[in-house]
Design an enzyme around this catalytic site. Structure first.
Site, PDB file in Angstrom:
ATOM      1  N   ASP A  82     125.665  63.226  58.328  1.00  0.00           N
ATOM      2  CA  ASP A  82     124.707  62.291  59.023  1.00  0.00           C
ATOM      3  C   ASP A  82     123.688  61.755  58.679  1.00  0.00           C
ATOM      4  OD1 ASP A  82     124.177  64.853  59.707  1.00  0.00           O
ATOM      5  OD2 ASP A  82     122.530  64.301  60.944  1.00  0.00           O
ATOM      6  N   GLU A 177     123.085  67.190  61.135  1.00  0.00           N
ATOM      7  CA  GLU A 177     121.925  68.323  60.749  1.00  0.00           C
ATOM      8  C   GLU A 177     120.649  67.621  61.161  1.00  0.00           C
ATOM      9  OE1 GLU A 177     118.817  69.334  57.620  1.00  0.00           O
ATOM     10  OE2 GLU A 177     119.421  67.445  58.487  1.00  0.00           O
TER      11      GLU A 177
HETATM   12 ZN   LIG Z   1     118.584  66.067  55.209  1.00  0.00          ZN
END
Ligand SMILES: [Zn+2]
Length: 416
Positions: A82, A177
């Site tokens: 992401d 994340e």
């Molecule tokens: Zn990162």
């Protein structure tokens, strides 16, 4: 290492929009993460890796099988699919600058956006390098697609050089994340590795060995709402009391605007409310985990103080644990960092031990019992329209991974 192939994959990855979204509980939080994960599965299968799989949560797993017999510890490499929701990652149009001649970089899609050498001193050492920027309208996504491209190139190199002896190498690409959900569905048992390395660091030659320890504070201010016409002696205004609470917080110390290095802070980042109730959210950060309790104590003192100043108002402070300094956990497996330094030395580079004024997936994995320092990947100015990446630093990061596999299969005879 095949630099052009690494670059081609990187450019392919950044053009898939994988922006994480906090506004959904879906996992992963955006369809692009499924798409990029599926592409990586195809590429890893083409390399001939084992156990290549995109699981039911969108996480991508694979194994580079061992080429040497014996009891060699399994190591893992991780990067995240992401990109940050802080800046759009849609329609990324990467610009490749060959043989960088020095000077500021004006971005073609927005004349306001200029990558200035004065703000990016790292550029001064990169004359002649290949740089990748955006067109100025989006982020680039080298955080963390540089990490993905580095790991895939290292895997390609290792599969092409079966004569290099190494133990089993696990690959894990995580989702979301950037919104703190990176390891929600990661079972370290399934990874089955002695150590893991996140490829999510900036520049080159750095080994991140500490993160902040982190708690979230939710301050709920309860007032008494009544029509203003008949409010005398009866109303207790939660908005005013919350304002007073915020005004009492230190702002010339213990604030992100006033600290750097190893200094921690209390950071109010969200406010929501009305006369009857107001809620303030604050993050508490410190490298010394014990300091978090002192930051929380300060909030409790201010709460009591505000209750006293605003009769009828109640102020409640609730603390939620977020993550802990990975330095605490890395101390239990010193080889994780020492071997990373050794891998750099084998390439003639003195690695720097650095600290992150934030968290990493590695901090969460380390807390789950899997020691996971963070390595450089050539990314710069993450989460920004002024983000850029350096191809030579990405190639170096891939070479570091290959050397790491060597250090772990034939450990240095004496490690200090
Ligand atoms: Zn990162």
């Amino acid at each position: 290492m095949n630099a052009e192939r690494l670059l081609a994959r990187f450019l392919q990855y950044v053009q898939i929009d994988t922006t994480a979204s906090e506004s959904t509980q879906a996992y992963p939080s955006s369809a692009g993460q499924w798409e990029l994960g599926a592409l990586l599965v195809r590429q890893l299968r083409e390399l001939g890796l084992d156990d290549v799989q995109q699981d039911e949560h969108g996480l991508v797993w694979a194994t580079i099988p061992a080429t040497a017999a014996g009891d060699i510890p399994s190591i893992a490499f991780n990067a995240h699919l992401d990109t940050s929701p802080e800046t759009s990652g849609k329609n990324v149009r990467p610009q490749v600058i060959r043989n960088y001649a020095g000077g500021d970089l004006a971005l073609p899609g927005d004349p306001q956006q200029v990558i200035r050498v004065a703000e990016n001193p790292a550029l001064e050492a990169l004359h002649g390098a290949t740089l990748i920027t955006t067109d100025g309208t989006t982020l680039l996504g080298s955080d963390d697609k540089a990490g993905l491209a580095v790991i895939v190139e290292a895997a390609a190199y290792l599969t092409e050089h079966a004569e290099i002896p190494h133990g089993p190498i696990r690959i894990l690409f995580t989702c979301d994340e950037e919104i703190g959900r990176g390891v929600n569905h990661v079972d370290p048992e399934k990874l089955a590795a002695t150590v893991c390395y996140t490829l999510d660091g900036s520049g080159a030659g750095e080994v991140d060995v500490e993160t902040f320890s982190a708690d979230l504070a939710t301050v709920t201010v309860r007032g008494v709402n009544i029509h203003p016409s008949v409010a005398k002696g009866r109303m207790a205004n939660a908005v005013r009391a919350a304002g007073a609470f915020l005004a009492r917080l230190p702002h010339d110390r213990l604030a992100p605007e006033a600290t750097d290095g190893r200094l921690g802070f209390i950071h109010p980042y969200h406010f929501d409310g009305g006369v009857g109730q107001a809620v303030i959210k604050l993050i508490l950060r410190d490298f010394e985990t014990a300091q978090l309790a002192r930051h929380a104590d300060l909030l409790s003192q201010l709460a009591a103080n505000v209750e006293h100043a605003f009769p009828g108002v109640k102020v409640e402070v609730a603390i939620t644990r977020q993550y802990r300094n990975m330095g605490d956990g890395l101390a239990r497996e010193p080889r994780a960092v020492e071997y990373a330094e050794q891998a750099h030395r084998r390439l003639g580079i003195a690695a720097r031990r650095t600290i992150v004024r934030g968290g990493t997936d590695g901090a969460l994995l380390t807390e789950k019992g899997l020691p996971t320092p963070n390595l450089s990947t050539g990314q710069h100015n993450p989460h920004s329209r002024l983000e850029w990446a350096c191809l030579e630093e990405m190639v170096l990061a891939a070479r570091v991974l290959v050397e790491l596999t060597q250090v772990w299969s034939v450990p240095p005879s004496s490690v200090h």
